[in-house]
Design a protein around this motif. Structure first.
Motif, PDB file in Angstrom:
ATOM      1  N   VAL A  13       5.436  13.234 -11.569  1.00  0.00           N
ATOM      2  CA  VAL A  13       4.656  13.346 -10.343  1.00  0.00           C
ATOM      3  C   VAL A  13       4.298  11.978  -9.767  1.00  0.00           C
ATOM      4  O   VAL A  13       4.146  11.817  -8.552  1.00  0.00           O
ATOM      5  CB  VAL A  13       3.392  14.214 -10.572  1.00  0.00           C
ATOM      6  N   GLU A  14       4.191  10.969 -10.615  1.00  0.00           N
ATOM      7  CA  GLU A  14       3.841   9.619 -10.171  1.00  0.00           C
ATOM      8  C   GLU A  14       5.048   8.859  -9.609  1.00  0.00           C
ATOM      9  O   GLU A  14       4.890   7.813  -8.997  1.00  0.00           O
ATOM     10  CB  GLU A  14       3.219   8.860 -11.343  1.00  0.00           C
ATOM     11  N   GLU A  19      14.007  11.433  -1.533  1.00  0.00           N
ATOM     12  CA  GLU A  19      13.385  11.137  -0.241  1.00  0.00           C
ATOM     13  C   GLU A  19      11.913  10.781  -0.422  1.00  0.00           C
ATOM     14  O   GLU A  19      11.399   9.892   0.256  1.00  0.00           O
ATOM     15  CB  GLU A  19      13.557  12.308   0.726  1.00  0.00           C
ATOM     16  N   ALA A  20      11.235  11.443  -1.351  1.00  0.00           N
ATOM     17  CA  ALA A  20       9.836  11.139  -1.627  1.00  0.00           C
ATOM     18  C   ALA A  20       9.687   9.740  -2.214  1.00  0.00           C
ATOM     19  O   ALA A  20       8.740   9.016  -1.883  1.00  0.00           O
ATOM     20  CB  ALA A  20       9.238  12.183  -2.575  1.00  0.00           C
ATOM     21  N   VAL A  21      10.593   9.352  -3.080  1.00  0.00           N
ATOM     22  CA  VAL A  21      10.573   7.998  -3.661  1.00  0.00           C
ATOM     23  C   VAL A  21      10.728   6.965  -2.552  1.00  0.00           C
ATOM     24  O   VAL A  21       9.963   6.006  -2.460  1.00  0.00           O
ATOM     25  CB  VAL A  21      11.670   7.832  -4.731  1.00  0.00           C
ATOM     26  N   LYS A  22      11.716   7.156  -1.700  1.00  0.00           N
ATOM     27  CA  LYS A  22      11.943   6.204  -0.612  1.00  0.00           C
ATOM     28  C   LYS A  22      10.733   6.114   0.311  1.00  0.00           C
ATOM     29  O   LYS A  22      10.311   5.017   0.683  1.00  0.00           O
ATOM     30  CB  LYS A  22      13.201   6.577   0.178  1.00  0.00           C
ATOM     31  N   ALA A  23      10.159   7.240   0.646  1.00  0.00           N
ATOM     32  CA  ALA A  23       8.980   7.248   1.521  1.00  0.00           C
ATOM     33  C   ALA A  23       7.810   6.518   0.864  1.00  0.00           C
ATOM     34  O   ALA A  23       7.085   5.775   1.525  1.00  0.00           O
ATOM     35  CB  ALA A  23       8.593   8.680   1.868  1.00  0.00           C
ATOM     36  N   ALA A  24       7.633   6.703  -0.433  1.00  0.00           N
ATOM     37  CA  ALA A  24       6.527   6.059  -1.147  1.00  0.00           C
ATOM     38  C   ALA A  24       6.687   4.549  -1.223  1.00  0.00           C
ATOM     39  O   ALA A  24       5.698   3.825  -1.326  1.00  0.00           O
ATOM     40  CB  ALA A  24       6.410   6.643  -2.553  1.00  0.00           C
ATOM     41  N   LEU A  25       7.923   4.055  -1.145  1.00  0.00           N
ATOM     42  CA  LEU A  25       8.161   2.614  -1.254  1.00  0.00           C
ATOM     43  C   LEU A  25       8.139   1.898   0.082  1.00  0.00           C
ATOM     44  O   LEU A  25       8.110   0.662   0.117  1.00  0.00           O
ATOM     45  CB  LEU A  25       9.504   2.353  -1.948  1.00  0.00           C
ATOM     46  N   ARG A  26       8.153   2.627   1.168  1.00  0.00           N
ATOM     47  CA  ARG A  26       8.110   1.988   2.484  1.00  0.00           C
ATOM     48  C   ARG A  26       6.730   1.426   2.746  1.00  0.00           C
ATOM     49  O   ARG A  26       5.719   2.010   2.369  1.00  0.00           O
ATOM     50  CB  ARG A  26       8.498   2.983   3.562  1.00  0.00           C
ATOM     51  N   THR A  27       6.682   0.301   3.420  1.00  0.00           N
ATOM     52  CA  THR A  27       5.398  -0.325   3.740  1.00  0.00           C
ATOM     53  C   THR A  27       4.676   0.492   4.801  1.00  0.00           C
ATOM     54  O   THR A  27       5.269   1.342   5.469  1.00  0.00           O
ATOM     55  CB  THR A  27       5.599  -1.757   4.261  1.00  0.00           C
ATOM     56  N   SER A  28       3.431   0.200   4.991  1.00  0.00           N
ATOM     57  CA  SER A  28       2.651   0.925   5.998  1.00  0.00           C
ATOM     58  C   SER A  28       3.192   0.685   7.407  1.00  0.00           C
ATOM     59  O   SER A  28       2.975   1.488   8.294  1.00  0.00           O
ATOM     60  CB  SER A  28       1.182   0.519   5.922  1.00  0.00           C
TER      61      SER A  28
END
Length: 141
Positions: A84-85, A26-35
Motif C-alpha cells: 500500500v505504501e 500508474e499510481a506509482v508514477k503519480a506518487a513520484l510526480r512533483t506538485s
C-alpha cells in the motif's frame, strides 16, 4: 545480456520489473510526480525487464561503456506494486553494487535529487534504513 536505459537529464531511472498491475504502476508514477506536475524520474516500462534480477542489472551496468554507466536506479518491483505504501527498491550500481533499500514515494524526491546531483551517496541513505530496510528520512523518531 540486457542493457540499461539512460535517465533524462537530472532525473533518476525508475525501471518497472513487475507487470501484474497497470493501475498500480500508474499510481506509482503519480506518487513520484512533483506538485508542479514535473517528473523527477525517467519511467521505463518495458516487458524485457520483467523479473530481471539485481545481479543481471549490476552486470548490465558493468558491461556498459564508462560514460553510459549509472550509479544507482530505482525498481518498481512486485513489492512496489502490492504494498500500500508503494516503496521503490533503490539499487546501488557503483560503490557497493547490489546494495539495496526501499524508499516510499514520500521520500523519493529527497533521495533522487541528492543522488542525481551527487550531493550525497547511496550509503548515506542506506545506512539510515529502519528494520524493514526502508529509508524514511533522517529526522524520524
Amino acid at each position: 545480456m540486457i542493457s540499461l536505459p539512460q535517465p533524462n537529464d537530472l532525473t533518476s531511472l525508475v525501471l518497472r520489473t513487475d507487470f501484474t498491475d497497470d493501475t498500480a504502476w500508474e499510481a506509482v508514477k503519480a506518487a513520484l510526480r512533483t506538485s508542479e506536475g514535473e517528473d523527477s524520474a525517467t519511467f521505463v516500462s518495458d516487458p524485457k525487464y520483467m523479473g530481471v534480477s539485481l545481479h543481471e542489472l549490476v552486470d548490465a551496468d558493468n558491461a556498459a561503456s564508462y560514460e553510459d554507466r549509472l550509479t544507482y536506479l530505482f525498481l518498481a518491483d512486485a513489492t512496489t506494486m502490492t504494498d500500500v505504501e508503494r516503496p521503490l527498491l533503490a539499487l546501488d550500481l557503483a560503490d557497493e553494487p547490489g546494495r539495496t533499500f526501499r524508499v516510499p514515494p514520500r521520500w523519493y524526491a529527497d533521495v533522487s535529487t541528492n543522488l542525481t546531483i551527487a550531493n550525497m551517496d547511496f550509503a548515506e541513505f542506506a545506512n539510515t534504513m529502519d528494520r524493514s530496510d526502508t529509508y524514511r528520512g533522517f529526522d524520524r523518531d
